[in-house]
Design a protein around this motif. Structure first.
Motif: not given
Length: 580
Positions: A165-194
């Motif tokens: 579970a800890q590894a999965a959470r670490s991967r989630l946050l690493l993916r989050a840093s990458t995915a959210l860095a590529a967003t440019s609108t609030a809709d992009d952010v919501v889609d990325a988090v979902r």
């Protein structure tokens, strides 16, 4: 709690049903039980001969428990006739379960703590012989061994589950840093988090709300809701009793594990919860420099209670979301767009002991003040570090956007693939070409790992796609990491190579882009002289803090009027056993 460590509960377990069967057959009794005592009940993972509904339910209240006396006394309990024995007179098991003759031997965990008993039960008075009690004690000892093995197995499984579970959470946050860095609108952010939480938290809805300048709450995820619901919560007062408003107002997470909590803490939202079929929710504040700037909200269609680790992950995710939303808002303003975009594209360096890391980026003095140079560092596992330096042609918004896409693809490959640097760059080139995203860039990818066998120093593997060669300094000397392949985007089926070098303890490694040394008006001889000067500065930099070293190099070789973007990335290895 000790009994629950076994992982056994009020349901049949084949191994302990066999113990009950052995007791029943050996002692010739109608009923035999493996009974464990919890705080408010006893459970029977092993049971034979009980009348229904007890045989099916596999549990009784403690009002029906003889076993609790075994646990309390940590001694065997032997009863000839329960109807006349003062120790159990009035126990409801006598009438409801027809327990008359009883012999129970303690079952213990690895510390000797009594968890329950192995019981032989007769429905008529029974004089237990010494031989029968000795057999029951031997069977109880074997049953205790099985319980202790079950505890060990369950604990190991739980430990592994927590690690996974800890590894999965670490991967989630690493993916989050990458995915959210590529967003440019609030809709992009919501889609990325979902997309990030699908398969882990699996909420029915992800909500993003932000405060406007008047202090009212604005829903930024209305596209994910029916229009009637979105209109209801499009903009409302911060004092409302909703999850988002409460998290924003108090600055602390709002946890709603069930509808009782929804009604108690956020009654204004209860009608929407019922209308949408939601049963639980959680809202965490989005941090800003002067307090919360909004809230990130999750809801589920079943009762859901976040554990401490999940709350920590959501708090970290909220930080990423807050940054992404602020970036999206700034991008609406052209005068701030360049600086915000470049900052978002460049990762914060990880805290990666035992290595010392430092980086610097400076845009070209003229133009959009944003460009395609980038650096990156990813800690793949303890003492294993990936280092990247790259340069997409141009120093404008288009180059920065291309750089962001290239950097994100490479980050995902680093996390997903355990391959050589040349293999990873080859995959990056292929992915960019296949996805129809032609990008021409230079890059160096290096993987730093301990020398095998516990030898001093570290092993560096790198591959260079047309980029200025990194420099390594150690012991008062500096040298170049040679070996070049064509740049990225040069064409299909490019042959790429990995190189290997031993780095001694305390060595300093510098990656840089061409803006540090190249000046358009300089001749090749002048450029070579600047390279030698760079080597000299690094050779004499042992012990200089890396941030100070990068500042000196930037000021001396680039200065405030440099023509191209400059990116610098430095890593220093830990000293050897005798080092300072």
């Amino acid at each position: 709690m000790a009994a629950r460590r076994t992982g056994l509960t009020a349901s049949p377990d084949p191994a302990f049903d066999r113990f009950a069967s052995m007791v029943r057959n050996v002692l010739k009794v109608p009923v035999a039980l493996v009974s464990l005592v919890e705080a408010d009940r006893q459970v029977f993972p092993g049971a034979l001969g009980l009348a229904d509904p007890w045989q099916q339910q596999r549990q009784t209240p403690l009002s029906h428990s003889f076993c609790r006396h075994v646990v309390d006394s940590a001694q065997p309990l032997v009863i000839e006739d329960a109807r006349t024995d003062p120790r159990v007179t009035g126990n409801l098991a006598i009438t409801d379960l027809n327990v008359v003759g009883y012999a129970g031997m303690p079952l213990t965990d690895e510390t000797g703590r009594v968890l329950g008993s192995l019981c032989a039960i007769d429905t008529v008075p029974r004089q237990w012989t010494a031989a029968e009690l000795a057999l029951l004690a031997d069977l109880a000892a074997a049953c205790s061994d099985s319980l202790q093995l079950r505890i060990t197995t369950t604990s190991a499984r739980q430990h592994q589950d927590r690690a996974d579970a800890q590894a999965a959470r670490s991967r989630l946050l690493l993916r989050a840093s990458t995915a959210l860095a590529a967003t440019s609108t609030a809709d992009d952010v919501v889609d990325a988090v979902r997309q990030l939480v699908t398969g882990t938290l699996d909420p029915a809805y992800v909500g993003v709300s932000v405060l406007d300048r008047s202090g009212r709450v604005n829903l930024r995820s209305g596209l994910q809701l029916p229009s009637r619901v979105a209109e209801r919560w499009n903009r409302y007062t911060r004092g409302a009793a909703t999850p988002s408003a409460l998290a924003t107002r108090t600055g602390v997470p709002v946890l709603l594990p069930d509808m009782a909590a929804v009604h108690a803490l956020t009654p204004d939202a209860a009608e929407t919860f019922l209308e949408m079929g939601w049963q639980s929710g959680a809202s965490v504040p989005l941090p800003g420099p002067d307090g919360p700037v909004g809230a990130l909200t999750f809801v589920w269609k079943q009762q859901y209670r976040l554990d401490d680790a999940e709350q920590t992950v959501l708090a970290a995710l909220a930080g990423y979301v807050a940054q992404a939303l602020q970036r999206a808002d700034y991008l609406f303003s052209r005068e701030n767009a360049a600086a915000v975009l470049q900052k978002a594209m460049l990762s914060d360096l990880p805290d990666a002991p035992p290595f010392e890391l430092a980086a610097r980026y400076e845009p070209a003095a003229r133009g959009d003040h944003v460009g395609g140079d980038w650096y990156d560092a990813v800690q793949l596992e303890p003492r294993h570090l990936a280092l990247v330096i790259g340069d997409v042609t141009g120093h404008d918004m288009r180059a920065a956007a291309q750089m962001g896409r290239l950097r994100s693809k490479l980050r995902l490959l680093l996390v997903d693939r355990n391959e050589s640097p040349s293999g990873l760059l080859r995959r990056l080139d292929t992915a960019t070409r296949v996805l129809g995203d032609p990008i021409t860039a230079t890059a160096t990818l290096a993987l730093l790992s301990p020398e095998p066998g516990g030898a001093d120093g570290y092993r560096l593997h790198w591959s260079n796609a047309g980029h200025p060669s990194p420099v390594v300094a150690s012991g008062g000397a500096a040298s170049t990491l040679t070996g070049h392949d064509p740049l990225l985007g040069a064409g299909p089926r490019i042959s790429r190579h990995s190189h290997t070098r031993h780095l001694p303890p305390g060595a300093t490694l510098l990656f840089y882009t061409d803006g540090l040394l190249e000046v358009r008006s300089h001749t090749l001889e002048e450029f070579d002289a600047r390279q030698r000067d760079l080597h000299d500065r690094l050779a004499g930099a042992d012990g200089v803090p890396l941030d100070d070293l990068l500042e000196r190099l930037y000021e001396e070789f680039a200065g405030d009027d440099h023509e191209d973007d400059v990116a610098l990335l430095a890593v220093r290895l830990p000293p050897g056993p005798g080092g300072a």
